[in-house]
Design an enzyme around this catalytic site. Sequence first.
Site, mmCIF file in Angstrom:
data_model
loop_
_atom_site.group_PDB
_atom_site.id
_atom_site.type_symbol
_atom_site.label_atom_id
_atom_site.label_comp_id
_atom_site.label_asym_id
_atom_site.label_seq_id
_atom_site.Cartn_x
_atom_site.Cartn_y
_atom_site.Cartn_z
ATOM 1 N N CYS A 14 19.631 108.809 94.270
ATOM 2 C CA CYS A 14 19.095 109.321 93.011
ATOM 3 C C CYS A 14 17.584 109.116 92.917
ATOM 4 O O CYS A 14 16.835 110.052 92.634
ATOM 5 C CB CYS A 14 19.789 108.643 91.830
ATOM 6 S SG CYS A 14 19.031 109.047 90.258
ATOM 7 N N CYS A 33 18.075 112.982 92.449
ATOM 8 C CA CYS A 33 17.798 113.379 91.058
ATOM 9 C C CYS A 33 16.331 113.272 90.643
ATOM 10 O O CYS A 33 15.771 114.228 90.090
ATOM 11 C CB CYS A 33 18.593 112.504 90.081
ATOM 12 S SG CYS A 33 20.223 112.049 90.620
ATOM 13 N N LYS A 54 13.790 115.404 92.777
ATOM 14 C CA LYS A 54 14.197 116.817 92.561
ATOM 15 C C LYS A 54 13.735 117.305 91.188
ATOM 16 O O LYS A 54 13.159 118.385 91.060
ATOM 17 C CB LYS A 54 15.721 116.902 92.710
ATOM 18 C CG LYS A 54 16.397 118.230 92.466
ATOM 19 C CD LYS A 54 16.719 118.587 91.042
ATOM 20 C CE LYS A 54 17.447 117.554 90.227
ATOM 21 N NZ LYS A 54 18.833 117.363 90.532
ATOM 22 N N TYR A 93 25.400 122.516 93.443
ATOM 23 C CA TYR A 93 24.270 121.951 92.705
ATOM 24 C C TYR A 93 22.971 122.042 93.514
ATOM 25 O O TYR A 93 21.971 122.581 93.054
ATOM 26 C CB TYR A 93 24.517 120.456 92.450
ATOM 27 C CG TYR A 93 25.472 120.116 91.350
ATOM 28 C CD1 TYR A 93 24.983 119.748 90.105
ATOM 29 C CD2 TYR A 93 26.841 120.090 91.558
ATOM 30 C CE1 TYR A 93 25.848 119.372 89.091
ATOM 31 C CE2 TYR A 93 27.709 119.721 90.554
ATOM 32 C CZ TYR A 93 27.208 119.359 89.316
ATOM 33 O OH TYR A 93 28.064 118.990 88.326
ATOM 34 N N GLU A 100 19.695 124.401 92.821
ATOM 35 C CA GLU A 100 18.479 123.733 92.334
ATOM 36 C C GLU A 100 17.302 123.993 93.279
ATOM 37 O O GLU A 100 16.201 124.340 92.847
ATOM 38 C CB GLU A 100 18.739 122.233 92.163
ATOM 39 C CG GLU A 100 19.721 121.969 91.025
ATOM 40 C CD GLU A 100 20.027 120.503 90.766
ATOM 41 O OE1 GLU A 100 20.484 120.182 89.662
ATOM 42 O OE2 GLU A 100 19.818 119.661 91.674
ATOM 43 N N HIS A 134 15.853 125.314 62.081
ATOM 44 C CA HIS A 134 15.232 126.590 62.418
ATOM 45 C C HIS A 134 13.721 126.469 62.510
ATOM 46 O O HIS A 134 13.130 125.767 61.701
ATOM 47 C CB HIS A 134 15.602 127.599 61.315
ATOM 48 C CG HIS A 134 15.126 128.974 61.589
ATOM 49 N ND1 HIS A 134 15.674 129.771 62.570
ATOM 50 C CD2 HIS A 134 14.122 129.696 61.018
ATOM 51 C CE1 HIS A 134 15.048 130.939 62.577
ATOM 52 N NE2 HIS A 134 14.097 130.918 61.656
ATOM 53 N N GLU A 192 19.825 125.600 67.455
ATOM 54 C CA GLU A 192 20.518 126.056 66.244
ATOM 55 C C GLU A 192 21.651 127.026 66.587
ATOM 56 O O GLU A 192 22.587 127.203 65.818
ATOM 57 C CB GLU A 192 19.549 126.685 65.237
ATOM 58 C CG GLU A 192 18.983 128.025 65.640
ATOM 59 C CD GLU A 192 18.020 128.601 64.594
ATOM 60 O OE1 GLU A 192 18.382 128.624 63.400
ATOM 61 O OE2 GLU A 192 16.923 129.026 64.974
HETATM 62 P P1 NDP Z 1 28.617 121.005 95.812
HETATM 63 O O1 NDP Z 1 29.957 120.423 95.933
HETATM 64 O O2 NDP Z 1 28.024 121.195 94.469
HETATM 65 O O3 NDP Z 1 28.592 122.423 96.542
HETATM 66 C C1 NDP Z 1 28.952 122.539 97.891
HETATM 67 C C2 NDP Z 1 28.773 123.979 98.326
HETATM 68 O O4 NDP Z 1 28.910 124.022 99.733
HETATM 69 C C3 NDP Z 1 29.800 124.916 97.733
HETATM 70 O O5 NDP Z 1 29.184 126.145 97.510
HETATM 71 C C4 NDP Z 1 30.858 124.995 98.825
HETATM 72 O O6 NDP Z 1 31.497 126.251 98.912
HETATM 73 C C5 NDP Z 1 30.026 124.836 100.077
HETATM 74 N N1 NDP Z 1 30.749 124.142 101.141
HETATM 75 C C6 NDP Z 1 31.460 123.003 101.015
HETATM 76 N N2 NDP Z 1 31.958 122.635 102.201
HETATM 77 C C7 NDP Z 1 31.558 123.566 103.091
HETATM 78 C C8 NDP Z 1 31.754 123.750 104.483
HETATM 79 N N3 NDP Z 1 32.512 122.908 105.184
HETATM 80 N N4 NDP Z 1 31.176 124.821 105.068
HETATM 81 C C9 NDP Z 1 30.437 125.690 104.354
HETATM 82 N N5 NDP Z 1 30.226 125.577 103.035
HETATM 83 C C10 NDP Z 1 30.763 124.517 102.416
HETATM 84 O O7 NDP Z 1 27.695 120.095 96.760
HETATM 85 P P2 NDP Z 1 26.137 119.805 96.828
HETATM 86 O O8 NDP Z 1 25.856 119.484 98.246
HETATM 87 O O9 NDP Z 1 25.339 120.857 96.156
HETATM 88 O O10 NDP Z 1 26.001 118.479 95.971
HETATM 89 C C11 NDP Z 1 26.803 117.336 96.273
HETATM 90 C C12 NDP Z 1 27.163 116.588 95.015
HETATM 91 O O11 NDP Z 1 26.033 115.918 94.530
HETATM 92 C C13 NDP Z 1 27.623 117.500 93.886
HETATM 93 O O12 NDP Z 1 29.012 117.672 93.904
HETATM 94 C C14 NDP Z 1 27.175 116.778 92.649
HETATM 95 O O13 NDP Z 1 28.219 116.004 92.172
HETATM 96 C C15 NDP Z 1 26.023 115.901 93.123
HETATM 97 N N6 NDP Z 1 24.757 116.470 92.618
HETATM 98 C C16 NDP Z 1 24.545 116.484 91.277
HETATM 99 C C17 NDP Z 1 23.373 117.012 90.761
HETATM 100 C C18 NDP Z 1 23.172 117.040 89.289
HETATM 101 O O14 NDP Z 1 23.856 116.308 88.576
HETATM 102 N N7 NDP Z 1 22.275 117.879 88.763
HETATM 103 C C19 NDP Z 1 22.335 117.555 91.620
HETATM 104 C C20 NDP Z 1 22.663 117.518 93.020
HETATM 105 C C21 NDP Z 1 23.834 116.979 93.483
HETATM 106 P P3 NDP Z 1 32.694 126.729 97.967
HETATM 107 O O15 NDP Z 1 32.038 127.263 96.737
HETATM 108 O O16 NDP Z 1 33.364 127.762 98.758
HETATM 109 O O17 NDP Z 1 33.534 125.520 97.734
#
Ligand code: NDP
Length: 449
Positions: free
Chosen positions: A43, A48, A51, A179, A183, A438, A443
């Site tokens: 983080c 976080c 970022k 995510y 982002e 407002h 709102e």
């Molecule tokens: P996410 O789980 O959000 O997204 C993963 C993405 O990668 C999805 O689109 C998924 O596809 C794809 N994917 C997963 N596995 C594979 C694979 N084996 N091959 C190809 N594509 C794949 O993960 P992130 O890496 O973005 O973030 C990790 C975690 O970190 C998040 O779950 C979140 O909890 C945390 N995070 C939170 C943030 C916040 O609070 N603002 C910011 C950044 C991270 P599909 O859609 O098909 O499943």
Amino acid sequence: MAEYDYDLFTIGAGSGGVRASRVSASHGARVAVAEEHRVGGTCVIRGCVPKKLLVYGAHFAEDLKDAQRFGWDVPDNCNFSWSTLRDNVFEEVDRINGVYRETLTNHGAEIFDERAEVVGPHEIRLASGRTVTAKTILIATGATPHVPDCPGHELGITSNEAFHLDDVPGRILIAGAGYIANEFAGIFNELGSKVTLINRSDVILRQYDHQIRDRLLQISMMKGIDYKFHAEFKGIEKTSAGCLKVSVSNHEDIEVDCVMFATGRVPLTKGLGLEHAGVKLDDKGAVIVDQWSKTNVDSIYAVGDVTNRMQLTPVAIREGQAFADTMFGDNPHQVDYENVPSAVFSHPPMAGVGMTESQAKETLGSVKIYTSDFRAMKNVLANRNERGLYKMICNGETGQIVGLHMIGPEAPEILQAAAIAVKAGLTKQAFDDTVALHPSMAEELVLMK
Ligand code: NDP
């Protein structure tokens, strides 16, 4: 003489580990923490915090353009220095890293700046070769980016390296649509990169409400981000010109200057020696714990992303706090995972709490949906054709709000406050009874139809 060197030995000084260690020490426990990278964890050091600072920096691209409509004499092409933003972000990260170290040492916790591995239920071996013992061991090693095992994957980067780039890539391909992908797509797009985002499925941010994520997709495409779906990674090759040629299924090859993997994060348990103590892991390598964060071994606990419950910093912090209060503070309590708010810091950001429309329809017999689809006042004057969307999901029988989702400027700031009402179990009527403030975007929350 004490039976063990420490009451608590924590491996990993990220959000969960630092909270657990600091609070345990304040309850009087003799605590040590080992961290192989930098105190602060994902983080603070490579997640976080940096970022969000990049998101702020990137958003000036829009603000500077909009400023002209508000009467400011801003040149059409403002100069941007990536190295200035990057280095200032590093400075802030260094400051917080220092604060985190101080918070540990001020409470009497000892820091080992080295890797630690488990060698038994009460025994830890440090990279220096020294072995120490502890009554309780806490695993708080977090997670690490998952990189698909395709030819040339080593030519790509992850979010870890994105903060350290020498320059903003001219063309970047981001794999994943969660995510991190959305982002960073927003950040690089605002900073002038040509961004292509590919995903294996045809959805972005699958855990969010479909209308909210569709709105992000629509706005992001309007801003110039290119999405390619049903695109599985096949491989990356370096061309003679020094570019990267990416092959994906169902699409033509794509030539870019940088490839970033954002395909999920996996629990960091490899090589930790947990098997020596008999700690059970799940099929993703996450430490299996009960609602007290205890593993199957009585003296070993785990909190945060390494347990793969909810990969969010505030959740890891709560798990660390609950562990410390329960073990050393004579105040046993568990983490409540119901109605945890979350946000995606895209451009514009989105945020949500509670059930999505489809989850509510699957769970409850009757559901009522209220929405507000509006253009923020600032966007109207700026001639920015970008609409916000707020959506409230209620139990059709009782009127209780079971989900609240939004996309638009400052959505995370607004949702954090509204999440209190959802957590408290308030109804739509309570929102209707509240007079609008407002003019504001918030709102819209009390004016939903
Ligand atoms: P996410 O789980 O959000 O997204 C993963 C993405 O990668 C999805 O689109 C998924 O596809 C794809 N994917 C997963 N596995 C594979 C694979 N084996 N091959 C190809 N594509 C794949 O993960 P992130 O890496 O973005 O973030 C990790 C975690 O970190 C998040 O779950 C979140 O909890 C945390 N995070 C939170 C943030 C916040 O609070 N603002 C910011 C950044 C991270 P599909 O859609 O098909 O499943």
